[in-house]
Design a protein around this motif. Structure first.
Motif: not given
Length: 363
Positions: A281, A284, A294, A308-309, A325-327, A340-342
């Motif tokens: 993250g 990123y 991305n 958002k990857n 999304e968000d990976y 997942p980024r979270e």
């Protein structure tokens, strides 16, 4: 500015594994030896090149694990064998800094040393150089311990914080009141509001003799352990001595061992952007994004309703995404990671589960 001051030394710490960047960062080939930014240079090369504009190249020491000697020599061909100090065991930052200080002090009693990690992101090289020059000049004329602090841009809970004395009217350098470990979000927000807190970048400057004296005061046992081999330092007998005693050293950071105890610690609020690049993250956040937000490193992306990857491949593969999304998507030679980024903080645990099930060859 005299960039060839022979009293200036640097210690680049390059022994970490970087497990939160798994599977790219592995025990055999950790993140500091990778081109994590996709800029054509590895993190340790970027660090060395920044520092070698300030410190004479022959005065730069690389402290690293025994397993990484060949990687250091391959990536930093100007570094001589005697500039590579091999740690036979992982013992955090205090022992390696003490060892380096004793070596530098023996070589040059007036030596002033910069200590820096090998794997941080710093974008503004000129501002970095300016701040390091200021720190060297301050440390050379006074017997103080200096750390660089980064002005917080958000209430980050993944960094340590430095609280400085608000009554100190010196613009360039402030007396440190206390160090705080990674705070809760509530406290981090409070620190930003109060305005006298900085992120702890883990970059230090001090006289070798001054930090050695601090160890003899606050960590007498560790100091005696290393000092008994002072005659072997910078000689052919040094490596055998380090192998014998290093594993006996306490596993402790320089912050806990010295900085939180000394009343001679000052901080310079840095003028450059910084990130410790501890997670995917963080990477990123620092890299440029495409129109779908991305981040693509060493890959060719065809996104279809995917944004958002962060996508990283080891061999410039074409990657096709659809509806993702968000990976975090990492394609390494032996492992494909899609998380997942979270959940980026869970990658350490994921790595351990993989090692348990499929063997240590993937560590």
């Amino acid at each position: 500015m005299n960039k060839h001051n022979l009293n200036y030394f640097a210690v680049i710490m390059a022994g970490g594994v970087g497990s939160r960047f798994w599977p790219v960062s592995k025990a055999k080939y950790p993140k500091q030896f990778h081109d994590m930014m996709g800029v054509g240079e590895t993190l340790i090369q970027l660090t060395y090149n920044r520092i070698s504009t300030i410190v004479p190249p022959q005065n730069i020491l690389i402290l690293t694990n025994e397993a990484y000697k060949d990687l250091v020599k391959e990536q930093l061909p100007k570094i001589k064998d005697e500039q590579i100090v091999l740690e036979p065991a992982m013992r955090n930052t205090a022992p390696c800094i003490l060892l380096a200080a004793l070596k530098i002090k023996k070589q040059n009693p007036d030596g002033v040393m910069l200590v820096a990690p090998s794997d941080h992101w710093i974008n503004d090289k000129e501002a970095f150089v300016q701040d390091i020059h200021t720190a060297f000049e301050e440390a050379a004329k006074t017997d103080i311990l200096i750390t660089l602090g980064i002005k917080p841009t958000n209430p980050n809970t993944g960094f340590g914080y430095i609280k400085f004395d608000e009554e100190d009217e010196n613009f360039h350098i402030k007396k440190v009141s206390s160090f705080t470990e990674k705070p809760t979000l509530r406290n981090a927000k409070k620190y930003l509001e109060e305005g006298n807190y900085l992120w702890n970048a883990g970059i230090f400057i001090w006289k070798a003799a001054v930090i050695a004296e601090a160890f003899s005061t606050y960590r007498e046992e560790m100091f005696k352990l290393f000092d008994k081999g002072n005659d072997t330092l910078n000689s052919s007998k040094e490596e055998a001595f380090i192998k014998e005693i290093y594993p006996e050293a306490q596993n402790i950071s320089i912050d806990y061992a010295i900085l939180e105890k000394s009343n001679k610690v000052f901080v310079i609020p840095a003028g450059f952007d910084w990130d410790d690049l501890g997670t995917w993250g963080a990477l990123y956040n620092q890299l440029g994004k495409d129109e779908d937000k991305n981040v693509v490193i060493n890959a060719h992306l065809l996104p279809n309703e995917s944004g958002k990857n962060i996508i990283y491949t080891h061999s410039h593969k074409v990657v096709v995404l659809d509806g993702l999304e968000d990976y975090i998507i990492v394609d390494d030679k032996d492992v494909l990671l899609i998380v997942p980024r979270e959940k980026e903080q869970e990658i350490k645990e994921i790595r351990m589960k993989v090692l348990e099930k499929y063997g240590n060859n993937l560590e």
